[in-house]
Write an enzyme that holds these catalytic residues in place. Structure first.
Site, short mmCIF file in Angstrom:
data_model
loop_
_atom_site.label_atom_id
_atom_site.label_comp_id
_atom_site.label_asym_id
_atom_site.label_seq_id
_atom_site.Cartn_x
_atom_site.Cartn_y
_atom_site.Cartn_z
N SER A 164 -6.26 5.03 -3.81
CA SER A 164 -5.88 6.35 -4.34
C SER A 164 -6.00 6.28 -5.85
O SER A 164 -6.02 5.18 -6.43
CB SER A 164 -4.44 6.69 -3.95
N TYR A 176 4.50 3.66 -2.50
CA TYR A 176 3.14 4.14 -2.34
C TYR A 176 2.22 3.68 -3.48
O TYR A 176 1.16 3.10 -3.25
CB TYR A 176 3.11 5.66 -2.22
#
Length: 317
Positions: A164, A176
């Site tokens: 990401s 995350y």
């Protein structure tokens, strides 16, 4: 001078365009294993590669997800249930893959399975909250990769890891961002190690896309549950207005998420089928034009931009 520079830049992009259009031969004989195919990027990629004629081995967390995918695809797509947090599930899936690919090896491994929550200020979380995310997004991905590397190496194939833009730019607390930084680091070292054996490793760094992982409804539910769990001292430090502002910003952000998931799966497909895949793909204009460039900015400037765009705690100095 400027004319020469423009000509060199133009020549560079022309050569890159030509190289990236070259496609691997005999795609119909190649197997690709994809994790996280219940929905989102994984499900769309499985259907996309099926239409292209590749032999797709799709791993789903639930039997319901696998059944839904089978209804949407041809007989070339085979499914298996996989929980990337369980070693025995990974071992069984790896054996299942080996039985199907045989001596041909595995051409493509796409590590797509992932979760995003809990995502809150770090102080609100416990060690287990971080562990839960890392087990799926990083440690599970590593174990799946290590289990299937012999098959990928035999085919001189491809490994495609979904990271990401937050693997370069940590914008919020929780596991995350940490996990995606780990995906970047693992992929970089793996790419160099496997290049000796003809295996290529690509990293996908999407911007914000509308999937179950980024659902504001699920985020707000998780955020409120964590707020109810934190101590009274933490609640006093942050305040109810912080909670409300954070949840409102989540709703506002979701309206800006890109809905065309094929921008991501097209990058995955290119990484699997092009003779000369890129090392990194950054699908989404927000990633290309804002977040990735932002990751190269001086730290003080990035911090100022983050402060400007996020709510302040009630007792901030």
């Amino acid at each position: 001078m400027w004319l020469c520079l423009a000509a060199l830049v133009g020549l560079y992009y022309l050569v890159r365009w030509y190289r990236e259009r070259q496609v691997v031969s005999q795609l119909l004989d190649k197997f690709v294993f994809i994790t996280g195919c219940d929905s989102g990027f994984g499900s769309l990629l499985a259907r996309q590669l099926d239409r292209r004629g590749l032999r797709v081995l799709a791993a789903c967390l639930t039997e319901e997800g696998a059944e839904q995918l089978r209804r949407q695809t041809s007989d070339r797509v085979e499914t298996v249930t996989l929980d990337v947090t369980k070693t025995e599930s990974i071992a069984a899936a790896a054996q299942w893959v080996q039985e199907r690919v045989g001596d041909r090896g595995l051409w493509g491994l796409v590590n797509n399975a992932g979760i995003s929550m809990p995502t809150t200020p770090n102080e609100w979380l416990t060690k287990q909250d971080f562990v839960d995310v890392l087990n799926v997004n990083l440690l599970g991905m590593i174990e799946v990769t290590l289990s299937l590397l012999p098959a990928v190496r035999k085919a001189r194939g491809r490994v495609v890891n979904v990271a990401s833009f937050v693997g370069r730019l940590s914008l919020f607390g929780g596991g995350y961002c940490i996990s995606k930084y780990g995906v970047e680091a693992f992929s970089d070292s793996l790419r160099r190690e496997l290049s000796y054996f003809g295996v290529k490793v690509a990293i996908i760094e999407p911007g914000y896309f509308k999937t179950r992982v980024t659902s504001s409804e699920r985020f707000i539910q998780s955020f409120r549950g964590l707020w109810d769990r934190v101590s009274s001292e933490v609640k006093e430090l942050y305040g109810e207005k912080f909670l409300a502002a954070y949840m409102q910003s989540s709703k506002s952000m979701e309206q800006k998420y890109t809905e065309d998931l094929s921008l991501v799966t097209d990058c995955m497909e290119h990484a699997l089928t092009a003779c000369h895949p890129r090392t990194r793909y950054s699908p989404g204009w927000d990633a290309k034009l804002f977040y990735i460039p932002m990751s190269y900015m001086p730290t003080f400037l990035v911090d100022a931009m983050v402060y400007w765009g996020t709510p302040r705690p009630a007792q901030a100095l």
